[in-house]
Design a protein around this motif. Structure first.
Motif, PDB file in Angstrom:
ATOM      1  N   VAL A  96       0.866  -1.174   0.000  1.00  0.00           N
ATOM      2  CA  VAL A  96       0.000   0.000   0.000  1.00  0.00           C
ATOM      3  C   VAL A  96       0.906   1.228   0.000  1.00  0.00           C
ATOM      4  CG1 VAL A  96      -1.773   1.290   1.227  1.00  0.00           C
ATOM      5  CG2 VAL A  96      -1.813  -1.207   1.268  1.00  0.00           C
ATOM      6  N   GLY A 111       0.885   5.431   0.163  1.00  0.00           N
ATOM      7  CA  GLY A 111       0.110   6.619   0.446  1.00  0.00           C
ATOM      8  C   GLY A 111       0.789   7.866  -0.088  1.00  0.00           C
ATOM      9  N   TRP A 124      -4.615   6.628  -2.391  1.00  0.00           N
ATOM     10  CA  TRP A 124      -4.000   5.344  -2.087  1.00  0.00           C
ATOM     11  C   TRP A 124      -3.690   4.612  -3.381  1.00  0.00           C
ATOM     12  CZ3 TRP A 124      -2.747   4.930   2.830  1.00  0.00           C
ATOM     13  CH2 TRP A 124      -3.529   5.557   3.803  1.00  0.00           C
ATOM     14  N   SER A 125      -2.568   3.925  -3.409  1.00  0.00           N
ATOM     15  CA  SER A 125      -2.224   3.028  -4.510  1.00  0.00           C
ATOM     16  C   SER A 125      -1.885   1.666  -3.923  1.00  0.00           C
ATOM     17  CB  SER A 125      -1.026   3.566  -5.313  1.00  0.00           C
ATOM     18  OG  SER A 125      -1.328   4.830  -5.876  1.00  0.00           O
ATOM     19  N   TYR A 126      -2.188   0.608  -4.683  1.00  0.00           N
ATOM     20  CA  TYR A 126      -1.986  -0.747  -4.181  1.00  0.00           C
ATOM     21  C   TYR A 126      -1.202  -1.563  -5.210  1.00  0.00           C
ATOM     22  CZ  TYR A 126      -5.970   0.813  -1.384  1.00  0.00           C
ATOM     23  OH  TYR A 126      -6.813   1.534  -0.573  1.00  0.00           O
ATOM     24  N   ASN A 140      -5.493   4.680  -7.126  1.00  0.00           N
ATOM     25  CA  ASN A 140      -6.691   5.456  -6.816  1.00  0.00           C
ATOM     26  C   ASN A 140      -7.970   4.663  -7.110  1.00  0.00           C
ATOM     27  OD1 ASN A 140      -7.839   7.765  -5.745  1.00  0.00           O
ATOM     28  ND2 ASN A 140      -8.106   8.740  -7.732  1.00  0.00           N
ATOM     29  N   SER A 153       5.184   5.526   1.996  1.00  0.00           N
ATOM     30  CA  SER A 153       4.689   6.871   1.727  1.00  0.00           C
ATOM     31  C   SER A 153       5.743   7.592   0.896  1.00  0.00           C
ATOM     32  CB  SER A 153       4.450   7.636   3.030  1.00  0.00           C
ATOM     33  OG  SER A 153       4.192   9.006   2.767  1.00  0.00           O
ATOM     34  N   HIS A 175       1.548   9.095   6.598  1.00  0.00           N
ATOM     35  CA  HIS A 175       0.183   8.622   6.407  1.00  0.00           C
ATOM     36  C   HIS A 175      -0.017   7.420   7.336  1.00  0.00           C
ATOM     37  CE1 HIS A 175      -0.520  11.190   2.917  1.00  0.00           C
ATOM     38  NE2 HIS A 175       0.654  10.801   2.429  1.00  0.00           N
ATOM     39  N   PHE A 218      -2.438   3.777   7.079  1.00  0.00           N
ATOM     40  CA  PHE A 218      -3.458   2.963   6.417  1.00  0.00           C
ATOM     41  C   PHE A 218      -4.298   2.270   7.481  1.00  0.00           C
ATOM     42  CE2 PHE A 218      -4.771  -1.061   4.348  1.00  0.00           C
ATOM     43  CZ  PHE A 218      -5.478  -0.533   3.272  1.00  0.00           C
ATOM     44  N   CYS A 277      -7.190   7.444   6.387  1.00  0.00           N
ATOM     45  CA  CYS A 277      -5.833   7.820   6.788  1.00  0.00           C
ATOM     46  C   CYS A 277      -5.910   8.276   8.239  1.00  0.00           C
ATOM     47  CB  CYS A 277      -5.283   8.934   5.901  1.00  0.00           C
ATOM     48  SG  CYS A 277      -3.601   9.439   6.386  1.00  0.00           S
ATOM     49  N   SER A 315     -10.604   5.323   0.459  1.00  0.00           N
ATOM     50  CA  SER A 315     -10.634   4.228  -0.493  1.00  0.00           C
ATOM     51  C   SER A 315     -11.513   3.136   0.119  1.00  0.00           C
ATOM     52  CB  SER A 315      -9.213   3.705  -0.774  1.00  0.00           C
ATOM     53  OG  SER A 315      -9.228   2.659  -1.726  1.00  0.00           O
TER      54      SER A 315
END
Length: 277
Positions: A119, A121, A126-128, A168, A185, A190, A192, A225, A238
């Motif tokens: 993950v 931030g 958020w990106s995964y 996103n 990050s 951040h 999660f 967050c 998200s």
């Protein structure tokens, strides 16, 4: 007299508010009932100490209230009382810390069969990243982040070519499977946090932190967050969608790999072929 009664009412009202309050945790959706148990134990200990202190204050206000002709007795120290207070305080602190240390050990001891996901931030999204068919995440470098490579994956690492990159959008996870969450990050602090999972960890620029959990209930859960990260902190949202394994794999098949996003599909196919051979 009135002050003593007011103190007693404060103690009683505080306990009743806690017991009868309509605001409580969201329903648990992971294996971390240990965290709930630890917090509940902390509530009982701190609540008992709070009540005892307030009741004692009320007693002192009433018992030693001003009376005509009464003089205060100066008593600079009481070793017996200090000893009892020291012992009681040590027992109370140990009772709160010991369960937390046990749970923390479980929290950082990741099962061998846990699947690693990443993950990332950034202000404010958020990106995964999930492993592809090889089951391994490739390496990454924040200096390689670009519009075409939003998570900074190393283009020369064959393990990363089949990684699934989700920017996103929602994260999907299979129910009942342990997950190790790697946290990064690229700008500020951040955190999660999915309240139903009870697990969270700060995301520190320049470091990779982690925790693990096992989703135990299918459903859609909000990602928050939990670290103040700027003006749009409250909008950094998200969702995590926990579903049955067949539904999860059906969703996974529709996602694009890093190789496809970066225009290198042939590299990914070559990597699969090499591994199969």
């Amino acid at each position: 007299m009135a002050v003593a009664i007011l103190l007693l009412l404060i103690a009683i009202a505080s306990v009743l508010f806690h017991l009868l309050s309509p605001w409580w945790w969201t329903p648990l959706a992971s294996n971390w009932h240990y965290i709930d148990d630890t917090i509940t134990l902390t509530f009982w200990i701190t609540g008992a100490v709070f009540s005892a202190v307030v009741v004692f204050m009320a007693y002192c206000v009433f018992r030693f209230r001003h009376k005509e002709g009464r003089r205060a007795d100066y008593n600079p120290e009481n070793k017996k009382l200090e000893g009892w207070l020291t012992i009681a305080t040590a027992v109370g602190v140990a009772a709160m810390l010991a369960p937390g240390l046990v749970v923390w050990h479980q929290f950082v001891t990741v099962p061998a069969d846990a699947t690693e996901i990443e993950v990332m931030g950034q202000q404010w999204m958020w990106s995964y990243r999930l492993p592809g068919k090889d089951g391994r995440l490739g390496t990454s470098d924040a200096r390689k982040i670009s519009a075409e490579n939003p998570m900074g994956l190393s283009p020369n690492d064959p393990n990363g070519q089949d990684d699934i990159v989700i920017q996103n959008d929602d994260l999907h996870l299979p129910v009942g499977k342990p997950v190790k969450v790697l946290l990064r990050s690229i700008d500020v602090l951040h955190d999660f946090y999915v309240p139903e999972f009870r697990a969270k960890m700060d995301m520190i620029p320049g470091s990779v932190t982690y925790y693990w959990f096992t989703p135990t209930r299918a459903g859609t859960f909000d990602v928050l967050c939990a670290e103040l990260c700027g003006s749009a902190h409250a909008q950094m949202r998200s969702k995590v969608i926990v579903e049955e394994e067949k539904d999860y794999h059906a969703w996974l098949e529709k996602q694009r790999t890093f190789a496809e996003l970066s225009g290198q599909p042939n590299v990914a196919k070559a990597a699969y072929k090499t591994k199969s051979e």
